[in-house]
Write an enzyme that holds these catalytic residues in place. Sequence first.
Site, mmCIF file in Angstrom:
data_model
loop_
_atom_site.group_PDB
_atom_site.id
_atom_site.type_symbol
_atom_site.label_atom_id
_atom_site.label_comp_id
_atom_site.label_asym_id
_atom_site.label_seq_id
_atom_site.Cartn_x
_atom_site.Cartn_y
_atom_site.Cartn_z
ATOM 1 N N SER A 1 0.827 -1.201 0.000
ATOM 2 C CA SER A 1 0.000 0.000 0.000
ATOM 3 C C SER A 1 0.868 1.261 0.000
ATOM 4 C CB SER A 1 -0.960 -0.040 1.191
ATOM 5 O OG SER A 1 -1.949 0.942 1.075
ATOM 6 N N ASP B 1 -1.722 6.309 -4.178
ATOM 7 C CA ASP B 1 -0.669 5.522 -3.538
ATOM 8 C C ASP B 1 -0.271 4.373 -4.474
ATOM 9 O OD1 ASP B 1 -2.988 4.004 -3.209
ATOM 10 O OD2 ASP B 1 -2.448 3.302 -1.211
ATOM 11 N N ASP C 1 -0.762 1.195 -4.729
ATOM 12 C CA ASP C 1 -1.721 0.179 -5.189
ATOM 13 C C ASP C 1 -3.071 0.769 -5.589
ATOM 14 O OD1 ASP C 1 -2.397 0.642 -2.457
ATOM 15 O OD2 ASP C 1 -3.368 -1.320 -2.338
ATOM 16 N N ASP D 1 -5.585 2.511 -4.248
ATOM 17 C CA ASP D 1 -6.864 2.507 -3.521
ATOM 18 C C ASP D 1 -7.061 3.774 -2.689
ATOM 19 O OD1 ASP D 1 -5.068 1.966 -1.484
ATOM 20 O OD2 ASP D 1 -6.010 0.092 -0.839
#
Length: 439
Positions: free
Chosen positions: A85, A229, A231, A233
């Site tokens: 993340s 970010d 990833d 999300d």
Amino acid sequence: LTPLDTVLFTSAYACWLKKNLKAKQYKVVVGRDARISGSMVQGLVNQTLVGYGIEVLDVGLSTTPTVEVAVTQYQAHGGIIITASHNPKQWNALKLLNQRGEFLNAASGKAVLEIADKQEFEFSAVDHLGKVTPTEGAIQDHVQKVLDLPLVNSEGIQKKNFKVVVDAVNSTGGIAIPMLLKALGVTTVPIYCDPTGHFPHNPEPLKEHLTVLSEKVVKENADFGIVVDPDVDRLAFVDENGVVFGEEYTLVACSDYVLSKTPGNTVSNLSSTRALSDITLQRGGTYHASAVGEVNVVEKMKEVKAVIGGEGNGGIIYPDLHYGRDALVGIALFLSLLTEKNQKVSVLRASYPDYAMSKAKISLSPGMDVDAILKKLERKYSEKNPTTIDGVKISFEYSWVHLRKSNTEPIIRVYTEAKSQVEASELAQRFLKEIEEMV
């Protein structure tokens, strides 16, 4: 995340999956962000699942929401996203999904950890090994599903000829976001969109990490800037003047648009801005708070049939697409809102209730009884009817404080919100002092 850890926890997940779902042939979607260790970790994950007799649908470089969407699209039994993340490049992790493409809840997560602890694995016989199936087009499919949403005003957005700067921190947002924006007719100025995994700045989309993006927006005379970010999300914006919109307000703006079209309820976690509650009430809906954590937000959203929800860290959850934080759907909803309002991003931000937040923490010392401290605060402020579903949250007329144990660090988090930054900081200091006096 070492190679040994990777094999251990992938094995535990595969074992959990087979115990909880009965199928003739198991399928699991596996994708990763662009961080440097991703290819290594994915190789280990893929072949461990093969050893368990599972077919791996390998979508390669992807985003967390893309893998979530792919699980249901391919009718898979689960999914694994290889990402840490917003954490720095040396970290990696496995995000584990169930057959609905949603994160495992606390009970399932605990079960996986127990299996890993016992290490009683039964791998498949050689004649029944799984296989790896390279699966292309997952991001394109995800983008198309976003475009197909009734509330996404693709035609209107294309007519506006927006110009947007995108900071994808050299991860997979650099693939997905320009693809979405191109489909919407938005001129994209990419910075840090090469998915090398070499993050050019701290990958958490906070104000102090966005100076290059802010400067580029002004220099390019762009309508606004987008940052995600690694990833994809979490989503944050900067306005046309290079001023940070505030990631707490990503959810506020997207919810404002959704509520204007489909009135209903909203959900965010206890540490998110009160502005969402304010605009939900203005739109005739009811706001609900959940414990911190995406799984808890999703659970509450289902319970109250929320039309939109998420977290104040820039996480948008729009159930009409799927129950997961998704920067792509957030971008499409935000562009639809701007198209309809026909105003600059700075003007839009000024139209929302204005709150300031302070985030502080106390390191735990040995023998510190956190639960006892929180219980004392709950009793002390009992007339305020504190919320205790996740630590203690005390609400005042124009402010609140939320105190909770961190899930990931040996600290107590102290979040406050008030009408000004000074008030929010003072409220945080007041409670830090109160806690210190109780120790």
